[in-house]
Write an enzyme that holds these catalytic residues in place. Structure first.
Site, PDB file in Angstrom:
ATOM      1  CG  HIS A 104      -2.276  -0.941   1.124  1.00  0.00           C
ATOM      2  ND1 HIS A 104      -3.421  -0.587   1.468  1.00  0.00           N
ATOM      3  CD2 HIS A 104      -2.290  -2.086   0.511  1.00  0.00           C
ATOM      4  CE1 HIS A 104      -4.351  -1.620   1.296  1.00  0.00           C
ATOM      5  NE2 HIS A 104      -3.472  -2.441   0.524  1.00  0.00           N
ATOM      6  CG  HIS A 283      -5.110 -11.716  -2.926  1.00  0.00           C
ATOM      7  ND1 HIS A 283      -5.951 -11.456  -3.969  1.00  0.00           N
ATOM      8  CD2 HIS A 283      -4.553 -10.520  -2.421  1.00  0.00           C
ATOM      9  CE1 HIS A 283      -6.272  -9.903  -3.600  1.00  0.00           C
ATOM     10  NE2 HIS A 283      -5.361  -9.563  -2.881  1.00  0.00           N
TER      11      HIS A 283
END
Length: 756
Positions: A104, A283
């Site tokens: 992020h 993921h």
């Protein structure tokens, strides 16, 4: 004695302006921008200036390179498999949490203007620190504080955050591609970058609804011909890093989600294969958190109560963490072993049919239809297992035909998938660092990637003083004008962006596609050809890049002499020429100007389609060149009198002696002898675009002007600087200031000799 309350009441009834303070306490809300919304915020050029930086004299390169990187990484890895009571780790491993923090931090990068990215650790400051999508990244940084405290200023937050992500991947069995240090921390909030028109306070359920409102940044709907995300934005929603995991409009449509993914990841400089590698690779680890409805979660860090001490998103359930953690509202893990690098994410995605369900927080997500599908262990309660989870943005990889084909390739060749994720992660976390010459440390890969805008190694002896003198004589004898030489040199250098360190004169990419074909550079083509001939005729090998810059030096010296000031323009040789193979036209196309006020250029249809005043884009260009307000004024005024308009026109060239480095431009914009009249029919979306400069007494038109010229007389801050040069004692100061900023622009990308 008057009490504070009584004093405040008196002041409130008398003061007509906002932003007033008594003893540092704010007494009213409005700011200058509230009162004057069209005011050009020139002060953004001085944001994060030296006065804010406690380390402005600190040699970070020397300090960082003195760190034992292996020892530092060992300490980070030891920390990752611990747990503290105030924020316990999922699965006994902080790795997935740190990967998310690093991702992020880097994922805010956008290719349109090079802003965002991990390079300054802006995740620590508003607005990024309080974006909904960054929920609980504040905890990740607090967990790392003991390591940061130990290494102190020798280890920036920006470097530590990315290194922690790398270490996290490595302890879970993933081979990272490398690491380059050298990121310098910012020291104040970024109040200049445009992140979208939405305004969100993030303190109520309405804030989440506003966050997922797409109306202010998208036109059309997925699948429509006019479906488009506003430039220069990259994220699909306000306060998100990439896309809404529930799909556009939270409708759970995977095909529509795939459209958003392709646009947003593309805006962040990723192709389809890199996009799939990042999603599927990221993921493979950790879980998503969605145990508590968003309306129960407290304010983000920047508006949390003072006693929270900079931590946000207070969670009232249980201990507010562990099994009750809340981030994006989706709950669960993608794989059976969330702390191990393997291919089960893709195996699960394609091995099962998935149906829509809801998380405990009410978010839309997907679970396997097959009740016998494997489970994933609970992150905190030993012996408990939970259903696997996919997001709508995951299912998108399965339904989009291009993404599906890439997934199948990764499924059939895990080693290839590993390599592609490793390269994509390295690109994600280093994309905004600029050329490899800026990377520090022993783990910098030897590879040269196209996204690093590589340059060949210098070949042959360095130019000596006699070589430079001979080249200057050849340039002077060429017959090329001062205006053409200056324009070409500036055009070669003006592409530089301090945001991601791309562009600049080194490499002479002005002579390569796509830059040579830009309309704004049409004037340079013949000049570049002539300068190439001079370079090729030189008895000492010299790059075209150096000759282009040296031509600008010759021009400025002649123009200064014509103004009565003798000056030597600094010239540092050693530039090299890039090849077309080293230049990705698709990536470099993003550097093409929409508005370049320095060269009085505006994209032909800009005024009819954009409501953003061109002077705001001009300010943005000055910011990307890392100029101060005085530097902006001096550079523009000099370029005007040198005749450096893109089309060779006289617009803004307020002088009868073009090619002389005079103060005539400043004399005109500060003079009361003129009236500045809009040209009939020149109105654009932001107002008149063309003006005549008419003699106040006779009405005679003396000059033509654009909005980007009037700016230096209409804006109070810029006019104040222009007055310095327009004064009777301003000529010599102006020449020296112009030479200094000219050299700064020419040297902006010389990381081979100037570190930073």
């Amino acid at each position: 004695m008057t009490t504070y309350s009584e004093y405040s009441e008196v002041l409130e009834g008398k003061c007509p302006f906002g932003g007033n303070t008594i003893g540092g306490a704010e007494t009213s809300k409005p700011t200058l921008s509230d009162w004057y919304p069209d005011r050009l915020r020139v002060e953004q050029l001085h944001a994060d200036g030296p006065a804010a930086n406690p380390l402005r004299d600190f040699d970070y390169e020397a300090a960082f390179t003195a760190i034992d990187l292996e020892a530092l990484k060992s300490e980070i890895k030891a920390f990752l498999t611990t747990s503290v009571s105030w924020w316990p780790s999922d699965y006994g491993n902080y790795g997935p949490q740190m990967i998310r923090m690093a991702w992020h931090s880097a994922g805010t990068y956008r290719i349109a203007d090079g802003r965002g990215g991990a390079g300054q650790a802006l995740q620590r400051f508003a607005p990024i620190s309080s974006w909904w999508d960054n929920g609980n990244t504040d905890k990740s940084r607090r967990l790392l504080w003991p390591i940061k405290k130990k290494y102190g200023n020798a280890l920036s937050w920006a470097d530590l955050m990315i290194l922690a992500g790398n270490c996290s991947l490595e302890i879970m069995g993933f081979p990272t591609y490398g690491f380059g240090g050298g990121r310098r921390d910012a020291w104040e909030a970024d109040d200049a970058t445009y992140w979208g028109a939405e305004w969100i306070d993030n303190t109520s359920p309405e804030s989440y609804d506003a966050m997922v409102d797409r109306s202010k940044r998208w036109t059309g709907q997925p699948g429509d011909a006019d479906y488009e995300l506003e430039q220069p934005l990259a994220a699909s929603h306000q306060a998100l890093i990439y896309v809404n995991p529930e799909g556009p409009n939270q409708e759970g449509d995977p095909a529509a989600s795939a459209v958003d993914i392709r646009i947003t990841f593309g805006r962040m400089a990723m192709n389809d294969e890199e996009t799939v590698a990042l999603i599927a690779g990221g993921h493979a680890f950790g879980k998503s958190h969605g145990k508590v409805p968003s309306e129960e979660i407290g304010a983000p860090p920047d508006i949390a109560p003072i006693e929270a001490m900079g931590l946000g998103w207070h969670n009232p359930r249980g201990a507010g963490n562990g099994e009750n953690t809340m981030t994006n509202g989706i709950e669960g893990s993608w794989t059976q072993n969330p702390t191990q690098w393997d291919n089960t994410y893709l195996e699960n995605l394609f091995g099962f049919e998935w149906e829509k369900t809801q998380s405990p927080a009410g978010a839309l997500q997907w679970t396997p239809v097959d009740p016998d599908a494997p489970k994933t262990p609970d992150a905190h309660i030993e012996g408990r297992s939970e259903p696997l989870m996919m997001m709508t943005s995951d299912i998108a990889l399965k339904v989009d035909p291009v993404y599906r084909e890439i997934c199948q390739r990764f499924l059939s060749d895990f080693d290839y998938f590993t390599e592609q994720f490793s390269k994509a992660w390295f690109k994600l976390t280093h994309r905004d660092m600029g050329p490899k010459a800026r990377y520090l440390g022993p783990e910098v890969p030897a590879d040269d990637f196209s996204w690093q805008d590589p340059l060949p190694a210098a070949d042959g002896p360095a130019l000596g003083d006699s070589d430079i003198a001979a080249l200057k004589q050849a340039i002077e004898a060429s017959g090329l004008s001062v205006s053409d030489l200056a324009y070409t040199a500036f055009s070669s250098a003006v592409t530089f962006r301090i945001s991601d360190k791309r562009g600049g004169a080194n490499g002479a990419r002005l002579a390569l596609a796509p830059q040579k074909d830009w309309a704004v550079n049409a004037r340079t083509v013949d000049v570049v050809a002539a300068l190439r001939g001079i370079a090729e005729s030189s008895p000492t090998p010299v790059s075209l890049a150096d000759v282009i810059v040296l031509g600008g030096c010759v021009a400025v010296e002649k123009a200064a002499a014509a103004a009565g000031v003798t000056v030597t323009v600094p010239f540092t040789p050693g530039r090299v020429d890039a090849t077309q193979d080293q230049t990705d036209p698709q990536q470099f196309a993003w550097l093409a100007p929409v508005v370049d006020g320095f060269r009085n250029y505006v994209l032909p249809d800009y005024h009819s389609v954009s409501s953003v005043a061109p002077e705001r884009m001009f300010l943005d260009r000055a910011a990307l060149l890392d100029l101060s307000a005085p530097q902006w004024v001096a550079l523009t005024g000099g370029l005007r009198v040198l005749g450096c308009n893109h089309d060779g026109s006289s617009t803004g060239v307020f002088t009868d002696r073009v090619g002389t480095l005079s103060t005539d431009f400043f004399d005109a914009v500060t003079s009361m002898d003129y009236v500045w009249n809009p040209v009939a029919g020149s109105d654009g979306a932001s107002g008149p675009t063309a003006f005549t400069v008419d003699d106040r007494d006779t009405g005679e038109t003396r000059f033509q002007a654009s909005r980007n010229d009037l700016l230096f007389g209409s804006n109070s801050q810029l006019r104040a600087v222009a007055e310095v040069y327009a004064g009777s004692d301003g000529q010599e100061r102006f020449v020296h200031d112009f030479v200094a900023v000219w050299d700064k622009v020419m040297m902006s990308d010389r990381y081979d000799v100037v570190k930073g």
